[in-house]
Motif scaffolding. Structure first.
Motif, PDB file in Angstrom:
ATOM      1  N   LYS A  56      56.782  52.486   2.250  1.00 42.87           N
ATOM      2  CA  LYS A  56      56.545  53.762   2.705  1.00 42.87           C
ATOM      3  C   LYS A  56      55.712  53.781   4.074  1.00 42.87           C
ATOM      4  CE  LYS A  56      53.356  57.166   0.650  1.00 42.87           C
ATOM      5  NZ  LYS A  56      54.181  58.303   0.844  1.00 42.87           N
ATOM      6  N   TYR A  57      56.086  54.621   4.829  1.00 42.19           N
ATOM      7  CA  TYR A  57      55.674  54.628   6.236  1.00 42.19           C
ATOM      8  C   TYR A  57      54.191  55.038   6.238  1.00 42.19           C
ATOM      9  CZ  TYR A  57      55.217  55.498  11.279  1.00 42.19           C
ATOM     10  OH  TYR A  57      54.632  55.691  12.474  1.00 42.19           O
ATOM     11  N   ASP A  58      53.181  54.472   7.022  1.00 43.62           N
ATOM     12  CA  ASP A  58      52.038  54.525   7.045  1.00 43.62           C
ATOM     13  C   ASP A  58      51.720  54.628   8.688  1.00 43.62           C
ATOM     14  OD1 ASP A  58      49.247  54.910   7.523  1.00 43.62           O
ATOM     15  OD2 ASP A  58      48.624  53.074   6.450  1.00 43.62           O
ATOM     16  N   PRO A  59      51.561  55.926   9.180  1.00 41.94           N
ATOM     17  CA  PRO A  59      51.692  56.003  10.660  1.00 41.94           C
ATOM     18  C   PRO A  59      50.359  55.132  11.427  1.00 41.94           C
ATOM     19  CG  PRO A  59      51.930  58.089   9.837  1.00 41.94           C
ATOM     20  CD  PRO A  59      51.538  57.316   8.470  1.00 41.94           C
ATOM     21  N   THR A  60      49.454  54.758  10.421  1.00 42.32           N
ATOM     22  CA  THR A  60      48.506  54.027  11.097  1.00 42.32           C
ATOM     23  C   THR A  60      48.704  52.496  11.028  1.00 42.32           C
ATOM     24  OG1 THR A  60      47.233  54.163   9.054  1.00 42.32           O
ATOM     25  CG2 THR A  60      46.900  55.649  10.575  1.00 42.32           C
ATOM     26  N   ASP A  61      49.733  51.995  10.521  1.00 41.60           N
ATOM     27  CA  ASP A  61      50.090  50.844  10.367  1.00 41.60           C
ATOM     28  C   ASP A  61      50.465  50.044  11.653  1.00 41.60           C
ATOM     29  OD1 ASP A  61      50.899  48.361   9.488  1.00 41.60           O
ATOM     30  OD2 ASP A  61      52.298  48.880   8.023  1.00 41.60           O
ATOM     31  N   ARG A  62      49.933  49.123  12.078  1.00 42.28           N
ATOM     32  CA  ARG A  62      50.214  48.573  13.444  1.00 42.28           C
ATOM     33  C   ARG A  62      51.035  47.301  13.102  1.00 42.28           C
ATOM     34  NH1 ARG A  62      50.309  53.169  14.644  1.00 42.28           N
ATOM     35  NH2 ARG A  62      48.728  54.023  15.433  1.00 42.28           N
ATOM     36  N   SER A  63      51.285  46.821  11.899  1.00 45.90           N
ATOM     37  CA  SER A  63      51.876  45.614  11.721  1.00 45.90           C
ATOM     38  C   SER A  63      53.701  45.551  11.816  1.00 45.90           C
ATOM     39  CB  SER A  63      51.603  45.136  10.231  1.00 45.90           C
ATOM     40  OG  SER A  63      51.981  45.863   9.127  1.00 45.90           O
ATOM     41  N   ILE A  64      53.885  46.943  11.885  1.00 44.70           N
ATOM     42  CA  ILE A  64      55.390  47.023  12.099  1.00 44.70           C
ATOM     43  C   ILE A  64      56.036  46.636  13.488  1.00 44.70           C
ATOM     44  CG2 ILE A  64      57.371  48.832  12.093  1.00 44.70           C
ATOM     45  CD1 ILE A  64      55.503  50.834  10.523  1.00 44.70           C
ATOM     46  N   ALA A  65      56.866  45.743  13.365  1.00 48.92           N
ATOM     47  CA  ALA A  65      57.262  45.145  14.580  1.00 48.92           C
ATOM     48  C   ALA A  65      57.830  46.481  15.341  1.00 48.92           C
ATOM     49  CB  ALA A  65      58.538  43.990  14.482  1.00 48.92           C
ATOM     50  N   SER A  66      57.303  46.227  16.946  1.00 45.68           N
ATOM     51  CA  SER A  66      57.815  47.457  17.719  1.00 45.68           C
ATOM     52  C   SER A  66      59.008  46.758  18.747  1.00 45.68           C
ATOM     53  CB  SER A  66      56.745  47.611  18.759  1.00 45.68           C
ATOM     54  OG  SER A  66      56.418  46.382  19.504  1.00 45.68           O
ATOM     55  N   HIS A  67      59.924  47.812  19.106  1.00 44.46           N
ATOM     56  CA  HIS A  67      61.220  47.358  19.916  1.00 44.46           C
ATOM     57  C   HIS A  67      62.124  46.554  19.124  1.00 44.46           C
ATOM     58  CE1 HIS A  67      58.081  48.902  22.723  1.00 44.46           C
ATOM     59  NE2 HIS A  67      59.097  49.546  23.182  1.00 44.46           N
ATOM     60  N   VAL A  84      62.527  60.397  16.026  1.00 44.59           N
ATOM     61  CA  VAL A  84      62.991  60.440  14.819  1.00 44.59           C
ATOM     62  C   VAL A  84      61.414  61.198  14.148  1.00 44.59           C
ATOM     63  CG1 VAL A  84      63.795  59.497  12.570  1.00 44.59           C
ATOM     64  CG2 VAL A  84      64.884  58.777  14.740  1.00 44.59           C
ATOM     65  N   ARG A  85      61.801  62.379  13.651  1.00 43.14           N
ATOM     66  CA  ARG A  85      60.564  63.056  13.090  1.00 43.14           C
ATOM     67  C   ARG A  85      60.609  62.976  11.420  1.00 43.14           C
ATOM     68  NH1 ARG A  85      58.186  64.931  17.289  1.00 43.14           N
ATOM     69  NH2 ARG A  85      59.400  65.946  19.087  1.00 43.14           N
ATOM     70  N   TYR A  86      59.185  62.896  10.847  1.00 44.81           N
ATOM     71  CA  TYR A  86      59.303  63.104   9.480  1.00 44.81           C
ATOM     72  C   TYR A  86      59.711  62.059   8.750  1.00 44.81           C
ATOM     73  CZ  TYR A  86      58.864  67.799  11.249  1.00 44.81           C
ATOM     74  OH  TYR A  86      58.579  69.116  11.741  1.00 44.81           O
ATOM     75  N   VAL A  87      59.581  60.643   9.285  1.00 37.86           N
ATOM     76  CA  VAL A  87      59.844  59.388   8.651  1.00 37.86           C
ATOM     77  C   VAL A  87      58.943  59.279   7.469  1.00 37.86           C
ATOM     78  CG1 VAL A  87      59.942  57.006   8.729  1.00 37.86           C
ATOM     79  CG2 VAL A  87      60.787  58.600  10.524  1.00 37.86           C
ATOM     80  N   THR A  88      59.499  59.080   6.358  1.00 36.14           N
ATOM     81  CA  THR A  88      58.809  58.784   5.097  1.00 36.14           C
ATOM     82  C   THR A  88      58.751  57.180   4.671  1.00 36.14           C
ATOM     83  OG1 THR A  88      60.553  59.178   3.744  1.00 36.14           O
ATOM     84  CG2 THR A  88      59.346  61.045   4.197  1.00 36.14           C
ATOM     85  N   HIS A  89      59.942  56.780   4.781  1.00 33.88           N
ATOM     86  CA  HIS A  89      60.069  55.129   4.625  1.00 33.88           C
ATOM     87  C   HIS A  89      60.717  54.432   5.859  1.00 33.88           C
ATOM     88  CE1 HIS A  89      59.297  57.124   0.686  1.00 33.88           C
ATOM     89  NE2 HIS A  89      58.745  55.932   0.405  1.00 33.88           N
ATOM     90  N   TRP A  90      60.760  53.045   5.732  1.00 34.23           N
ATOM     91  CA  TRP A  90      61.425  52.258   6.543  1.00 34.23           C
ATOM     92  C   TRP A  90      61.726  50.925   6.069  1.00 34.23           C
ATOM     93  CZ3 TRP A  90      59.321  47.467   8.323  1.00 34.23           C
ATOM     94  CH2 TRP A  90      58.005  47.374   8.187  1.00 34.23           C
ATOM     95  N   ALA A  91      62.659  50.366   6.699  1.00 37.40           N
ATOM     96  CA  ALA A  91      63.017  48.857   6.101  1.00 37.40           C
ATOM     97  C   ALA A  91      63.468  47.981   7.082  1.00 37.40           C
ATOM     98  CB  ALA A  91      64.232  49.095   4.894  1.00 37.40           C
ATOM     99  N   PRO A  92      63.059  46.810   6.997  1.00 32.58           N
ATOM    100  CA  PRO A  92      63.390  46.050   8.149  1.00 32.58           C
ATOM    101  C   PRO A  92      65.001  45.586   7.977  1.00 32.58           C
ATOM    102  CG  PRO A  92      62.133  44.600   6.668  1.00 32.58           C
ATOM    103  CD  PRO A  92      62.044  46.013   6.150  1.00 32.58           C
ATOM    104  N   ILE A  93      65.567  45.404   8.987  1.00 33.36           N
ATOM    105  CA  ILE A  93      67.081  45.133   8.671  1.00 33.36           C
ATOM    106  C   ILE A  93      67.206  43.522   8.792  1.00 33.36           C
ATOM    107  CG2 ILE A  93      69.314  45.012   9.840  1.00 33.36           C
ATOM    108  CD1 ILE A  93      68.365  47.823  11.247  1.00 33.36           C
ATOM    109  N   ASN A  94      67.715  43.005   7.502  1.00 34.25           N
ATOM    110  CA  ASN A  94      67.836  41.580   7.436  1.00 34.25           C
ATOM    111  C   ASN A  94      69.269  41.235   7.556  1.00 34.25           C
ATOM    112  OD1 ASN A  94      68.087  43.065   4.901  1.00 34.25           O
ATOM    113  ND2 ASN A  94      66.519  41.505   3.824  1.00 34.25           N
ATOM    114  N   THR A 153      64.197  59.877   6.363  1.00 35.08           N
ATOM    115  CA  THR A 153      63.339  60.987   6.619  1.00 35.08           C
ATOM    116  C   THR A 153      63.154  62.064   5.448  1.00 35.08           C
ATOM    117  OG1 THR A 153      65.252  62.435   7.662  1.00 35.08           O
ATOM    118  CG2 THR A 153      64.093  60.879   8.992  1.00 35.08           C
ATOM    119  N   MET A 154      62.153  63.048   5.730  1.00 40.49           N
ATOM    120  CA  MET A 154      62.007  64.003   4.734  1.00 40.49           C
ATOM    121  C   MET A 154      63.391  64.822   4.507  1.00 40.49           C
ATOM    122  SD  MET A 154      58.535  65.509   5.515  1.00 40.49           S
ATOM    123  CE  MET A 154      57.269  65.765   4.433  1.00 40.49           C
ATOM    124  N   GLY A 155      64.287  64.829   5.521  1.00 39.98           N
ATOM    125  CA  GLY A 155      65.530  65.432   5.500  1.00 39.98           C
ATOM    126  C   GLY A 155      66.696  64.633   4.788  1.00 39.98           C
ATOM    127  N   GLY A 156      66.144  63.469   4.404  1.00 39.04           N
ATOM    128  CA  GLY A 156      67.502  62.953   3.710  1.00 39.04           C
ATOM    129  C   GLY A 156      68.040  62.059   4.420  1.00 39.04           C
TER     130      GLY A 156
END
Length: 70
Positions: A6-17, A53-63, A24-27
């Motif tokens: 679940k995407y938390d906009p305040t989470d700074r642990s997501i690797a950047s770049h 990319v707007r309205y992100v609800t979830h994310w997943a690392p690519i492994n 997204t909410m739009g599927g």
């Protein structure tokens, strides 16, 4: 199986770049990077070409096979 987080906009642990899968909410499911906004602070998800990319609800690392999550 993809382990969505679940995407938390305040989470700074997501690797950047680094490319991630985002949902997204739009599927839509797209490849995007999490990066700091240059103009007004905070972070956002961007696709190739710099499109936000707007309205992100979830994310997943690519492994990919043979790689381990950092």
């Amino acid at each position: 199986m993809i382990e969505w987080r679940k995407y938390d906009p305040t989470d700074r642990s997501i690797a950047s770049h680094v490319k991630h899968l985002v949902y997204t909410m739009g599927g839509d499911t797209v490849l995007a990077i999490h990066a700091k906004k240059l103009r007004d602070g905070g972070y956002e998800w961007n696709r190739a070409g710099g499109y936000t990319v707007r309205y992100v609800t979830h994310w997943a690392p690519i492994n990919l096979p043979g790689e381990e999550e950092a």
